[in-house]
Design a protein around this motif. Structure first.
Motif, PDB file in Angstrom:
ATOM      1  N   ALA A 114     -37.413  44.499 -40.618  1.00  0.00           N
ATOM      2  CA  ALA A 114     -38.270  44.814 -39.475  1.00  0.00           C
ATOM      3  C   ALA A 114     -39.709  45.135 -39.872  1.00  0.00           C
ATOM      4  O   ALA A 114     -40.363  45.972 -39.255  1.00  0.00           O
ATOM      5  N   GLY A 115     -40.194  44.477 -40.926  1.00  0.00           N
ATOM      6  CA  GLY A 115     -41.599  44.606 -41.284  1.00  0.00           C
ATOM      7  C   GLY A 115     -41.921  45.608 -42.366  1.00  0.00           C
ATOM      8  O   GLY A 115     -43.101  45.806 -42.685  1.00  0.00           O
ATOM      9  N   LYS A 116     -40.906  46.237 -42.960  1.00  0.00           N
ATOM     10  CA  LYS A 116     -41.185  47.194 -44.041  1.00  0.00           C
ATOM     11  C   LYS A 116     -41.610  46.475 -45.317  1.00  0.00           C
ATOM     12  O   LYS A 116     -42.510  46.926 -46.023  1.00  0.00           O
ATOM     13  N   THR A 117     -40.943  45.366 -45.609  1.00  0.00           N
ATOM     14  CA  THR A 117     -41.295  44.565 -46.782  1.00  0.00           C
ATOM     15  C   THR A 117     -41.349  43.101 -46.367  1.00  0.00           C
ATOM     16  O   THR A 117     -40.735  42.693 -45.369  1.00  0.00           O
ATOM     17  N   TRP A 118     -42.087  42.313 -47.182  1.00  0.00           N
ATOM     18  CA  TRP A 118     -42.294  40.913 -46.830  1.00  0.00           C
ATOM     19  C   TRP A 118     -42.134  40.023 -48.054  1.00  0.00           C
ATOM     20  O   TRP A 118     -42.404  40.435 -49.176  1.00  0.00           O
ATOM     21  N   GLN A 119     -41.700  38.805 -47.802  1.00  0.00           N
ATOM     22  CA  GLN A 119     -41.586  37.798 -48.848  1.00  0.00           C
ATOM     23  C   GLN A 119     -42.297  36.540 -48.392  1.00  0.00           C
ATOM     24  O   GLN A 119     -42.109  36.077 -47.262  1.00  0.00           O
ATOM     25  N   HIS A 120     -43.132  35.986 -49.276  1.00  0.00           N
ATOM     26  CA  HIS A 120     -43.806  34.734 -48.961  1.00  0.00           C
ATOM     27  C   HIS A 120     -42.794  33.601 -49.067  1.00  0.00           C
ATOM     28  O   HIS A 120     -42.131  33.434 -50.078  1.00  0.00           O
ATOM     29  N   MET A 121     -42.707  32.779 -47.995  1.00  0.00           N
ATOM     30  CA  MET A 121     -41.668  31.756 -47.922  1.00  0.00           C
ATOM     31  C   MET A 121     -42.240  30.341 -47.970  1.00  0.00           C
ATOM     32  O   MET A 121     -41.568  29.385 -47.557  1.00  0.00           O
ATOM     33  N   GLY A 122     -43.451  30.187 -48.487  1.00  0.00           N
ATOM     34  CA  GLY A 122     -43.972  28.847 -48.689  1.00  0.00           C
ATOM     35  C   GLY A 122     -44.910  28.364 -47.605  1.00  0.00           C
ATOM     36  O   GLY A 122     -45.471  29.148 -46.836  1.00  0.00           O
ATOM     37  N   LEU A 123     -45.084  27.034 -47.551  1.00  0.00           N
ATOM     38  CA  LEU A 123     -46.001  26.354 -46.620  1.00  0.00           C
ATOM     39  C   LEU A 123     -47.422  26.880 -46.780  1.00  0.00           C
ATOM     40  O   LEU A 123     -48.182  26.959 -45.808  1.00  0.00           O
ATOM     41  N   ALA A 124     -47.790  27.233 -48.011  1.00  0.00           N
ATOM     42  CA  ALA A 124     -49.076  27.897 -48.250  1.00  0.00           C
ATOM     43  C   ALA A 124     -50.263  27.023 -47.883  1.00  0.00           C
ATOM     44  O   ALA A 124     -51.325  27.530 -47.511  1.00  0.00           O
ATOM     45  N   ASP A 125     -50.111  25.697 -47.966  1.00  0.00           N
ATOM     46  CA  ASP A 125     -51.249  24.818 -47.722  1.00  0.00           C
ATOM     47  C   ASP A 125     -51.376  24.406 -46.257  1.00  0.00           C
ATOM     48  O   ASP A 125     -52.201  23.571 -45.917  1.00  0.00           O
TER      49      ASP A 125
END
Length: 793
Positions: free
Chosen positions: A160-171
């Protein structure tokens, strides 16, 4: 003459001709080569951000703390809202450049929950219907604004927004919509609208079936066309609809419609797509399209189309919203279409909506269908409008503190009267279907300042222009206890003369006199004098330079540069494509330069799509010599005059081509020394361009040192030490105490943010920054920097 002799003779004539032609064309060939700009690799952007975060932890100034200055009376542009299914009190709000915010008590308090990320620009938010702890955030505002900033892909939280992970599609850089499968949270669809300024492959519709571990591009048209809006049939999850849009713009042109725009449908989860056209306008001349589906009757869809097909003839003397005289047929503009058969056929249902969205269809264009009533829809443009008869007629919703320019709307599925709206002023909530609204301007500091200026009052005041608001000012002691005997003329944030589109120049001899600009295309500049005895009224006088008969039309940037000479407070400089000077406080003007840009005819927009370009962006006069002036333009030209404009020298040699000159600063310590920053944002170029010259610009030295990327917006000298420089970038604030060899982060108490301007008060030794998305911040005392010994981190 033999054939061989004839051939040799012809070649003796032909070869010199070719060589001469090549010599003549060489400058143009070089310029063309220079314009082929590669956007910054997204992996490099992520790496730079990690380096910036590492520098925060090791900075020798990590104990020097920022204080938020506000404002506490307005907020800033928001882009999207998400609420977990079955909830009414937990709300997520995405902002254009201030990150993601959350409330758990219906807005009584708000908390920023994505403060230290590579981008603060949010495109879309989605919460998994089956698990409220799963939140997806697509970064990069999909609206096209003059101050839009790029995202860096998609993030996921499982708590619920406490921690985050980058999941790609950066470009992708911008994301318009995220759709999560209603029963399987691992299946997610993303509409990626792509780069704003440059072509790229990572745009279109993407799908994951493993919670974001891998992605498949399931619909793609070209490197120019992005996916904008995306909806799923709630009764048949293999059916989705997407709108596609030619979303490329130029520094001199808003997006121009091209073939490929349209609405597409899949009935097999994205394996195959077909374009829906029956009953819709000619899609070769449309722009952005917003779509939505009725949850109560999924056969019904609506499309909000920005129609650029030609319409009526203009009225005599009619001007467009930018103040330009209309010369051709007026674009049809906003239209609403309805389908009752799952998109197979469409019918226009809206009345004449001429001017509904101005000429800003690329900015707005969203539509929502009430989840409980298929004939109740809301459209978002300059205003927020509601129809209860299937789009045939509309009521514009208005209420005090309900700002204009609307970008997002959430309608409670269990209570159609409960609405949450995202707009340029922040967030508003209605509990009665839009009749009345709450606002949260004092709870969410998302203010998008363009700049900051100061006066010499005691304590001093700061001014700044704000996106889609007027110019504001406040005393620097705002929020601090009043000192014994201290007099404060300004006790809170208040409106000052000037629109959003201006720098502010304050008379150093009389702090009640300022120069600022407005949106008017003909009379932008004003001199304003504050009269405390008249109940605090400002008396304004128009002081705009005028083009002489037969001269080209004057053009200015949205943020027009204005400065007052450090040698004579009556001398004012004003930047257009020329530099103008007034020696009598704006009463009369003299043009003291030629056109300072490249004057490239290929960098001029067409008709209603044109944006003023090839204009001055920055001016600096040497504090050591009157008439020793530097200028920079938005197309990368830099000039200097040492005799008040009688002679100018182009000093752009050795600098990157066609980058915006974001700031030029003539040194107060050495007449030959000047500092320069360039900004490549409009090429999707995030390089840190920072330069110094000690020979009036004849040669330039890169002083970016260990700065981990840009774009770079501003550079200033310290008032007491020539080796101390302050720098504002799209990640934060840096300082060097050794002329740029080593830079240190100033980040204690400051979120990662877009620092678009900064000043150092020369008397009070106070550093103030204007951020584009988090208001103003101040370090009240910078003497610890000035006293710091020159030592590496």
């Amino acid at each position: 003459m033999t054939s061989s002799q004839a051939f040799n003779r012809s070649m003796r004539i032909f070869i010199p001709f070719i060589l001469m032609l090549a010599i003549l064309l060489l400058p143009h060939m070089e310029a063309a080569a220079q314009t082929r700009t590669e956007s910054t690799d997204s992996a490099l952007r992520l790496k730079w951000f990690q380096e910036h975060m590492a520098m925060k932890g090791t900075s020798i100034f990590k104990d020097l703390k920022w204080r938020s200055l506000g404002p506490d009376i307005i907020s800033g542009r928001c882009t999207d809202i998400a609420v977990p299914r079955g909830e009414k009190h937990i709300i997520y709000v995405g902002s254009a450049s201030g990150g993601l915010w959350k409330t758990v008590n219906s807005g009584i308090t708000w908390e920023p929950i994505m403060e230290d990320f590579p981008t603060g620009s949010i495109g879309d938010i989605a919460v998994a219907p089956t698990n409220p702890d799963i939140v997806w955030v697509g970064t990069g505002e999909a609206n096209i604004f003059r101050s839009s900033v790029a995202g860096i892909g998609i993030y996921k939280s499982t708590d619920a927004g406490k921690t985050w992970q980058h999941m790609g599609l950066a470009d992708t850089y911008t994301i318009g919509r995220i759709v999560i499968h209603p029963t399987n949270p691992d299946i997610v669809y993303v509409a990626a609208s792509g780069h704003e300024w440059t072509y790229n492959k990572e745009r279109g519709v993407f799908k994951t079936t493993d919670g974001g571990a891998t992605w498949e591009k399931i619909f793609f048209i070209s490197e120019k066309i992005g996916a904008w809006d995306l909806v799923m049939d709630p009764e048949n999850t293999t059916t989705l609809y997407v709108s596609m849009w030619n979303r490329i713009r130029r520094a001199w042109s808003d997006p121009v419609p091209s073939p490929g725009d349209g609405i597409f449908k899949t009935t097999d989860s994205g394996q195959n797509w077909e374009q829906l056209t029956q009953g819709l306008p000619d899609m070769k001349l449309t722009g952005r399209i917003g779509i939505d589906i009725s949850r109560s009757n999924p056969s019904v869809l609506y499309a909000f189309i920005d129609n650029h097909n030609p319409g009526r003839l203009p009225r005599k003397g009619e001007r467009d919203p930018y103040g330009r005289l209309r010369t051709g047929r007026v674009l049809i503009g906003s239209e609403v279409y309805r389908s009752a058969d799952k998109g197979e056929t469409w019918k226009k249902v809206s009345p004449n909506m001429d001017g509904w969205g101005g000429t800003y269809g690329w900015v707005f264009g969203q539509i929502r269908v009430d989840p409980n009533h298929e004939d109740t829809i809301y459209i978002m443009a300059l205003g927020l409008s509601k129809s209860t008869d299937g789009g045939k007629s509309y009521q514009t919703l208005s209420y005090p503190e309900l700002h204009g320019d609307h970008h997002g709307l959430w309608i409670c599925p269990d209570d159609s009267d409960y609405l949450i709206n995202a707009n340029d002023g922040g967030v508003n909530i209605s509990y009665d279907g839009g009749e009345t609204w709450r606002d949260f301007h004092r709870n969410m500091n998302l203010v998008q300042f363009y700049n900051v200026s100061y006066d010499m009052e005691k304590p001093f005041n700061v001014y700044g222009s704000v996106q889609d608001h007027p110019t504001f000012r406040v005393n620097i002691s705002h929020g601090l206890p009043r000192k014994r005997g201290e007099q404060r003329l300004i006790t809170r944030w208040e409106v000052a003369p000037g629109g959003e589109e201006t720098y502010v120049a304050i008379d150093p001899a009389n702090p009640h006199i300022i120069y600022s600009a407005s949106k008017s295309q003909t009379d932008r500049l004003s001199r304003s004098e504050y009269k405390p005895g008249l109940n605090g009224k400002w008396i304004r006088t128009k002081t705009n330079p005028k083009a002489k008969e037969g001269e080209p039309r004057l053009r200015t940037k949205w943020l027009v540069p204005i400065i007052i000479s450090p040698h004579n407070h009556k001398v004012v400089y004003y930047g257009m494509q020329y530099l103008f000077r007034s020696e009598d406080m704006g009463e009369t003007w003299e043009r003291i330069s030629p056109d300072m840009s490249y004057q490239d005819p290929d960098m001029v927009g067409e008709n209603q799509y044109a944006i003023p370009h090839q204009c001055l962006t920055t001016i600096s006069e040497s504090p050591l010599q009157y008439g020793f002036i530097y200028t920079g333009t938005d197309d990368g030209k830099v000039h200097v005059t040492k005799n008040g404009g009688k002679d100018w020298t182009d000093i752009s040699g050795g600098l990157p081509y066609n980058k915006t000159v974001s700031r030029i600063t003539a040194s107060k310590y050495n007449k030959e020394t000047v500092y320069l920053t360039l900004n490549g944002r409009k090429d999707d170029d995030f390089t840190d361009y920072i330069y110094k010259s000690t020979d009036c610009g004849e040669t330039w030295v890169d002083i970016s040192g260990n700065i981990p990327g840009g774009p770079v917006n501003v550079i200033r000298e310290d008032p007491t030490d020539k080796d101390i420089l302050y720098l504002g970038t799209d990640l934060g604030v840096y300082v060097t105490i050794d002329s740029g060899n080593i830079w240190h982060v100033l980040a204690n108490g400051l979120p990662t943010c877009y620092v678009w301007d900064l000043i150092v008060h020369p008397r009070d030794m106070t550093l103030v920054i204007a951020t584009h998305g988090r208001g103003m911040y101040v370090i009240d005392d910078i003497t610890p920097i000035q006293k710091q010994e020159n030592s590496p981190e």
